[in-house]
Design an enzyme around this catalytic site. Structure first.
Site, PDB file in Angstrom:
ATOM      1  CG  LEU A  64      -9.848 -10.863   0.832  1.00  0.00           C
ATOM      2  CD1 LEU A  64      -8.566 -10.617  -0.850  1.00  0.00           C
ATOM      3  CD2 LEU A  64      -9.833 -12.598   0.699  1.00  0.00           C
ATOM      4  CG  PHE A  69       0.810   2.350  -1.536  1.00  0.00           C
ATOM      5  CD1 PHE A  69       1.304   2.321  -2.009  1.00  0.00           C
ATOM      6  CD2 PHE A  69       1.586   3.556  -0.441  1.00  0.00           C
ATOM      7  CE1 PHE A  69       2.968   2.382  -1.921  1.00  0.00           C
ATOM      8  CE2 PHE A  69       2.626   3.879  -0.390  1.00  0.00           C
ATOM      9  CZ  PHE A  69       3.372   3.374  -1.208  1.00  0.00           C
ATOM     10  CB  VAL A  72      -6.753  -6.280  -0.247  1.00  0.00           C
ATOM     11  CG1 VAL A  72      -6.492  -7.917  -1.536  1.00  0.00           C
ATOM     12  CG2 VAL A  72      -5.130  -5.875  -0.350  1.00  0.00           C
ATOM     13  CE  LYS A  87      -2.193  -2.262  -3.299  1.00  0.00           C
ATOM     14  NZ  LYS A  87      -0.864  -2.781  -3.236  1.00  0.00           N
ATOM     15  CG  ASP A 173       7.069  -3.795   2.504  1.00  0.00           C
ATOM     16  OD1 ASP A 173       5.507  -3.262   2.345  1.00  0.00           O
ATOM     17  OD2 ASP A 173       7.971  -4.098   3.344  1.00  0.00           O
TER      18      ASP A 173
END
Ligand SMILES: N#Cc1cccc(-c2csc(Nc3cc(F)ccc3O)n2)c1
Length: 334
Positions: A64, A69, A72, A87, A173
């Protein structure tokens, strides 16, 4: 094979996640086969306290996207057929804050967490599947977005940030890649807490650049982060306006004017206001200026900025353009 995967509560997951932090691949062999975790929804079913990849759940073919890190995937529970997003993060790169900051978060603009499981040296985090993909992927397909669409997505992102900040969490983020879309492109959720941090209850800032903190996306970093100062929720407001410039231009701020390392420029140079498209409505420019104040105390809060965005959206005539429209050559390549 022993397992310790339960159907539980968010606080159980937050507590277990803290024990995963810092486990390294030097762990003993039986650790390699450990299977523990907390599933938060009935549709993900552990079997005899185990929830193992390819045994109880499988990745569907498509990747996806890429989160912080880890990659997904779309996944399916083999017993219930339920599908969601997953993930996979190596334990060495796992930060407990990825889970402790978002467990128990319930808001329409924050991606719901379905659980997390450690299997050997991998931590898999399960979240709601968002059929519209990420805003970053939409941007790649469209070049840059029409002003009304960009304002609407910024406003929804700020709604999510307002809730996060009220819960004493900073995302760390904020960027188009971490904003996911519903199937019709009309609703967004904020995801990926891999860079998140708990704020001090007194509202005072926190020294982010310490121990295990990994900075977010360089082009979106607030000046106070790159200067190693105390940071608070205002860092997310700065990043949201860097994302806004990315949505309006089709390229990240700073990159057309400076070479790496950008953090020196972010600290020294004035905010990148010259990157606001000249064709933007004055109210849109006003929003970005309020969010790109270098001094965090002068910068608008997520709540204040959201109000300005809704005013700007009205001024530009409301949301009228389709979410998937014709491709527009990014302004930075013109
Ligand atoms: N659904 C979905 C979907 C589609 C495209 C990208 C992403 C994406 C980008 S970052 C991201 N993070 C993430 C995804 C998880 F499933 C679990 C934890 C996460 O932090 N997901 C999700």
């Amino acid at each position: 094979l022993k397992g310790n995967v339960i159907l539980g509560e968010p606080r159980n997951l937050a507590c277990l996640a803290k024990t995963w932090k810092g486990l390294s691949s030097k762990t003993c062999p039986q650790e390699m086969d450990e299977n523990e975790g907390v599933l938060l929804v009935e549709k993900l079913k552990a079997v005899d306290y185990e929830y193992r990849e390819d045994v109880h759940w499988t990745k569907c073919q498509s990747l996806l996207g890429t989160g912080s890190f880890g990659d997904v995937y779309k996944m399916e529970d083999k017993q219930t057929g339920f599908q969601c997003a997953a993930k996979k993060v190596r334990v060495e790169h796992f930060r407990a804050e990825e889970l402790t900051t978002c467990t128990g978060m319930m808001h329409p603009k924050i991606l719901p967490l379905y659980g997390a499981v450690k299997e050997g040296l991998w931590v898999t985090i399960f979240m709601k599947l968002m059929e519209g993909g990420s805003l970053g992927q939409l941007l790649k397909q469209r070049g840059y977005l029409p002003e009304d669409r960009a304002l609407d997505y910024l406003g929804q992102t700020l709604e999510g940030l307002e809730y996060l900040h009220a819960c004493g969490v900073l995302h760390g983020d904020v960027k188009a890649d971490n904003v996911l879309l519903s199937g019709d492109g009309n609703h967004t959720v904020l995801c990926d807490f891999g860079h998140a941090a708990h704020l001090h209850p007194d509202g005072g800032g926190k020294y982010l650049v310490t121990g295990d903190y990994v900075p977010g996306t360089e082009t979106h970093l607030a000046p106070e982060i790159v200067m190693g100062k105390r940071c608070d929720s205002k860092v997310d407001v700065w990043s949201s306006c860097c994302m806004m410039l990315h949505l309006l231009n089709g390229c990240h701020p700073w990159t057309q004017y400076y070479n790496h390392p950008l953090c020196l420029k972010i600290a020294k140079e004035p905010p990148p206001l010259r990157e606001i498209p000249p064709s933007s409505h004055p109210s849109t420019a006003h929003v970005i200026k309020a969010g790109l104040e270098k001094e965090p105390t002068k910068r608008a809060s997520a709540a204040e900025l959201r109000a300005k965005v809704y005013t700007a959206l009205q001024q530009v005539g409301g949301l009228t353009s389709p979410w998937r429209g014709e491709y527009r050559e990014p302004r930075c390549l013109q």
